[in-house]
Design an enzyme around this catalytic site. Structure first.
Site, PDB file in Angstrom:
ATOM      1  N   SER A  33       0.837  -1.205   0.000  1.00 31.15           N
ATOM      2  CA  SER A  33       0.000   0.000   0.000  1.00 31.15           C
ATOM      3  C   SER A  33       0.872   1.255   0.000  1.00 31.15           C
ATOM      4  O   SER A  33       2.089   1.169  -0.149  1.00 31.15           O
ATOM      5  CB  SER A  33      -0.919  -0.027   1.219  1.00 31.15           C
ATOM      6  OG  SER A  33      -1.913   0.958   1.101  1.00 31.15           O
ATOM      7  N   ASN A  34       0.235   2.386   0.131  1.00 28.02           N
ATOM      8  CA  ASN A  34       0.920   3.685   0.182  1.00 28.02           C
ATOM      9  C   ASN A  34       0.514   4.421   1.441  1.00 28.02           C
ATOM     10  O   ASN A  34      -0.568   4.192   1.964  1.00 28.02           O
ATOM     11  CB  ASN A  34       0.466   4.566  -0.984  1.00 28.02           C
ATOM     12  CG  ASN A  34       0.996   4.122  -2.317  1.00 28.02           C
ATOM     13  OD1 ASN A  34       2.080   3.566  -2.414  1.00 28.02           O
ATOM     14  ND2 ASN A  34       0.226   4.367  -3.352  1.00 28.02           N
ATOM     15  N   HIS A  35       1.325   5.365   1.878  1.00 28.25           N
ATOM     16  CA  HIS A  35       0.905   6.287   2.934  1.00 28.25           C
ATOM     17  C   HIS A  35      -0.196   7.180   2.396  1.00 28.25           C
ATOM     18  O   HIS A  35      -0.040   7.781   1.332  1.00 28.25           O
ATOM     19  CB  HIS A  35       2.065   7.211   3.338  1.00 28.25           C
ATOM     20  CG  HIS A  35       3.081   6.552   4.186  1.00 28.25           C
ATOM     21  ND1 HIS A  35       2.808   6.051   5.435  1.00 28.25           N
ATOM     22  CD2 HIS A  35       4.396   6.320   3.976  1.00 28.25           C
ATOM     23  CE1 HIS A  35       3.900   5.544   5.958  1.00 28.25           C
ATOM     24  NE2 HIS A  35       4.891   5.682   5.090  1.00 28.25           N
TER      25      HIS A  35
END
Ligand code: CTP
Ligand code: CA
Length: 225
Positions: A33-35
């Site tokens: 995922s991403n921040h």
């Protein structure tokens, strides 16, 4: 009527916004995922609804309350986000999500176990669809707005994305500044288009969203109505 067009400049306008991260499964218990807290996208959805827009908010996994008067669709992966975006045509599309650029080619059906012989697993990644670019290409005349979160050469990369994705506006953020962006409640931005450059100073995400929503509404009326 006149009063309404001033206080509700987005009345009758359909606006779709993506927000938060996407989550790409590795196996049933792990993901890439991403921040992204989703705060900026949710704040923009709320502001647009206040200006009268019919807002569809396509949200990745975030821990936020649905803004009032907004239709929310929860998704996990980039592919699901794209499907939801294509299924909800709009007049204005805002890509605020931090979409994972890659997903795992072969998601394991069962939890991947540690294995002393084979060592660390190798993940094969494949590129995800570009949601914003797809919407900009496929919809007949929507106004597409992107975000560019960069850690260096912010405006150069942002202009490149504006052109490459055929956007009306791009909202650029410097995420190397830890006071703003990601999980912060504050943000600052530079909005760029073919012939405009407008700086929005650091302020709360709520207040920035309000200013951006007004700016987007003006741009829509000047160029797309
Ligand atoms: N975006 C999208 N779908 C993707 C990737 C990005 O809709 N698969 C959108 C984001 O929501 C954002 C804009 O495109 O509005 C820019 O995202 P960004 O990650 O900065 O751009 P990329 O083209 O992925 O370039 P890079 O990650 O290499 O900087
Ligand atoms: Ca990206």
């Amino acid at each position: 009527q006149l009063q309404d067009s001033v206080s509700k400049p987005l009345a009758g306008v359909r606006l779709t916004i993506t927000a938060g991260p996407t989550r790409e499964a590795i196996d049933p218990v792990r993901y890439i995922s991403n921040h992204s807290s989703g705060k900026m996208g949710f704040a923009l959805a709320q502001s647009a609804a206040k200006l009268g827009a019919e807002v569809t908010l396509i949200a990745g996994p975030v821990d936020l309350q649905t803004p009032t008067g907004v239709k929310r669709l929860d998704v996990e992966s980039a592919q699901e986000m794209l499907e939801a975006a294509l299924a909800n045509p709009s007049d204005i599309f805002i890509g605020c999500a931090a979409v994972a650029d890659y997903r795992v080619a072969n998601i394991a059906e069962h939890k991947i176990k540690k294995n002393a012989q084979s060592g660390a697993p190798q993940l094969e990644l494949i590129e995800n669809p570009d949601i914003l670019k797809t919407i900009a290409e496929q919809n007949p005349a929507p106004m597409c707005v992107g975000f560019a979160a960069e850690t260096r050469d912010v405006e150069t990369y942002a202009i490149d994305k504006l052109k490459r994705k055929k956007l009306a506006l791009i909202i650029a953020n410097d995420v190397s500044n830890s006071d703003i962006g990601f999980n912060s409640d504050n943000n600052a931005a530079v909005v760029l288009s073919a012939d405009e450059r407008v700086v929005f100073e650091q302020q709360s995400k709520t207040s920035l969203a309000h200013q951006l929503a007004h700016y987007i509404a003006n741009h829509f009326h000047q160029n797309f109505r």
